[in-house]
Design a protein around this motif. Structure first.
Motif, short mmCIF file in Angstrom:
data_model
loop_
_atom_site.label_atom_id
_atom_site.label_comp_id
_atom_site.label_asym_id
_atom_site.label_seq_id
_atom_site.Cartn_x
_atom_site.Cartn_y
_atom_site.Cartn_z
N GLY A 18 0.59 -1.04 0.11
CA GLY A 18 0.06 -0.12 -0.09
C GLY A 18 0.97 1.30 -0.14
O GLY A 18 0.34 2.42 -0.28
N LEU A 19 2.06 1.11 0.17
CA LEU A 19 2.98 2.33 0.11
C LEU A 19 3.23 2.82 -1.34
O LEU A 19 2.94 2.33 -2.30
N ARG A 20 3.21 4.35 -1.39
CA ARG A 20 3.05 4.88 -2.57
C ARG A 20 4.43 4.87 -3.34
O ARG A 20 5.49 5.02 -2.55
N ARG A 21 4.76 4.47 -4.66
CA ARG A 21 5.84 4.45 -5.19
C ARG A 21 6.77 5.52 -5.68
O ARG A 21 7.87 5.47 -5.77
N LEU A 22 6.10 6.72 -5.77
CA LEU A 22 6.70 7.84 -6.08
C LEU A 22 7.14 8.61 -4.66
O LEU A 22 6.12 9.05 -4.37
N VAL A 23 8.30 9.24 -4.53
CA VAL A 23 8.45 10.04 -3.44
C VAL A 23 9.34 11.21 -3.71
O VAL A 23 10.34 11.11 -4.53
N PHE A 24 8.84 12.28 -3.39
CA PHE A 24 9.23 13.54 -3.54
C PHE A 24 9.75 14.35 -2.01
O PHE A 24 9.22 14.13 -1.11
N LEU A 25 11.01 14.93 -2.32
CA LEU A 25 11.65 15.39 -1.27
C LEU A 25 11.68 16.88 -1.51
O LEU A 25 12.37 17.42 -2.42
N GLY A 26 10.97 17.88 -0.94
CA GLY A 26 11.16 19.05 -1.42
C GLY A 26 11.00 20.34 -0.22
O GLY A 26 10.96 19.73 1.22
N GLY A 27 11.50 21.38 -0.45
CA GLY A 27 11.79 22.53 0.31
C GLY A 27 12.46 23.55 0.16
O GLY A 27 12.88 23.83 -1.01
N LYS A 28 12.72 24.69 0.88
CA LYS A 28 13.62 25.78 0.67
C LYS A 28 14.85 25.32 0.51
O LYS A 28 15.49 24.51 0.83
N GLY A 29 15.62 26.10 -0.65
CA GLY A 29 16.95 25.87 -0.82
C GLY A 29 17.93 25.86 0.27
O GLY A 29 17.63 26.70 1.13
N GLY A 30 18.61 24.89 0.51
CA GLY A 30 19.80 24.96 1.48
C GLY A 30 19.25 23.97 2.71
O GLY A 30 20.08 24.35 3.69
N ILE A 62 10.52 27.74 8.03
CA ILE A 62 9.38 27.43 8.48
C ILE A 62 8.19 27.96 7.87
O ILE A 62 7.23 27.37 7.41
N GLU A 63 8.40 29.39 7.40
CA GLU A 63 7.29 30.10 6.85
C GLU A 63 7.19 29.52 5.37
O GLU A 63 6.03 29.45 5.11
N GLU A 64 8.14 29.17 4.83
CA GLU A 64 7.96 28.58 3.46
C GLU A 64 7.45 27.24 3.48
O GLU A 64 6.54 26.96 2.60
N THR A 65 7.69 26.35 4.57
CA THR A 65 7.17 24.95 4.62
C THR A 65 5.40 25.24 4.79
O THR A 65 4.87 24.47 4.10
N GLU A 66 5.14 26.22 5.55
CA GLU A 66 3.90 26.44 5.85
C GLU A 66 3.05 26.77 4.37
O GLU A 66 1.95 26.10 4.16
N ARG A 67 3.63 27.52 3.49
CA ARG A 67 3.06 27.97 2.24
C ARG A 67 3.11 26.62 1.49
O ARG A 67 1.95 26.50 0.79
N ALA A 68 4.16 25.70 1.23
CA ALA A 68 3.99 24.68 0.51
C ALA A 68 3.09 23.84 1.06
O ALA A 68 2.46 22.86 0.11
#
Length: 323
Positions: free
Chosen positions: A12-24, A235-241
């Motif tokens: 049941g795990l999803r096959r495509l995994v994305f890791l994202g966030g602010k640069g750095g 943290i601010e960018e994470t909330e928007r994303a």
């Protein structure tokens, strides 16, 4: 339902995994560690870097190209070159144009296409085409694909492209069908034979199907991990994303809070002050992202420059129960 069962593993795990966030914030290191974790437990894994910075080669210590390269048993990696893919993308449009555009108009179209090669929109479209090609390799060639993405804004635009391009191609198909109908009527009036097929319409329909399929995979077979650090701007960018991802129907698996200073580092006034501020931000993360799981990854004493360090981080992710 059949298509979903084929594309989702039995667990049941999803096959495509994305890791994202602010640069750095350490997306590349965590993406490489996550892929290492999956490969270590026997899953055929492809790590894909869509970040123009191309740091994945440095983290893995392997020279990567635009095609999958085996890094170790069960783990391959690829770095997408958006500029090169954009050039190939435009050349493909040129070839298609030769089949459907009159020789008088063709030179003008080719000049416009050459000018479009370096535009951001062209690169993003080419990147998405490459993305669609790669996800089609899963599950036939790879059990899981891990995407190390570009900074947040670029990634969110990429994830929005399936819906936008699907609408655009749908309109193009309808227009082409109208034109084809007029051409058939004129040929009938002139008494000319019907051609074997419409290559332009066939290509548009094929692209429409590809975009629909990609959109389905993003909504039904994708987990997105947002990477942040205990600092104000990330943290601010994470909330928007997070707001954008959830509004778009993308499943968010967890927040990975990276580079957390260990409490044992509290020696001296400077470090005690840093740890005090970090505690405030960690409490804020827990408060602002209630309902989402958070996983903390401690800051290593030294930069991550070896495969053994990646395996150590992979072990931490495994202990945290990430899959």
């Amino acid at each position: 339902m059949t298509e979903e069962r084929e594309e989702r593993p039995a667990s049941g795990l999803r096959r495509l995994v994305f890791l994202g966030g602010k640069g750095g914030v350490g997306k590349t290191t965590l993406a490489a560690a996550y892929a290492t974790m999956l490969a270590a437990r026997g899953e055929r894994t492809l790590l894909v870097s869509t970040d123009p910075a191309h740091s994945t080669s440095d983290v893995l210590g392997v020279r990567l190209t635009g095609e999958p390269t085996e890094v170790e048993t069960g783990l391959s990696a690829v770095e997408i070159d958006a500029a090169a893919d954009a050039a190939r993308y435009v050349e493909g449009i040129k070839r298609d144009s030769k089949e459907s555009v009159s020789p008088e108009v063709l030179p003008t179209i080719e000049r416009h296409l050459d000018l479009a090669k370096g535009s951001p929109g062209t690169e993003e479209s080419a990147l998405f085409e490459r993305f669609v090609d790669l996800i089609s390799l899963c599950p036939a060639e790879y059990d899981r694909i891990v995407f190390d993405t570009a900074p947040t804004g670029h990634t969110l635009r990429l994830l929005a492209l399936p819906a936008l391009l699907s609408v655009w191609v749908e309109g193009m198909v309808r227009q082409r069908e109208k034109v084809a109908g007029m051409e058939r009527m004129l040929r009938n009036l002139a008494g000319r034979d019907e051609p074997a097929g419409d290559p332009v319409l066939e290509r548009l329909r094929e692209r429409r199907q590809r975009f629909h399929h990609a959109r389905h995979r993003l909504l039904e077979d994708t987990t997105f991990y947002l990477v942040t650090v205990p600092e104000r701007l990330p943290i601010e960018e994470t909330e928007r994303a997070l707001s954008t991802l959830t509004a778009g129907g993308v499943h968010v698996g967890a927040l990975l809070v990276n580079r957390v200073l260990p409490e044992r580092a509290a020696e001296g006034d400077f470090m005690r002050a840093r740890l005090d501020q970090q505690r405030e931000y960690l409490r804020e993360i827990e408060r602002r992202f209630t309902g989402y799981r958070t996983v903390r990854i401690e800051q290593d004493a030294r930069d991550v420059t070896s495969r053994s360090q990646l395996r150590e981080i992979a072990a931490r992710l495994k202990d945290a129960g990430l899959g």
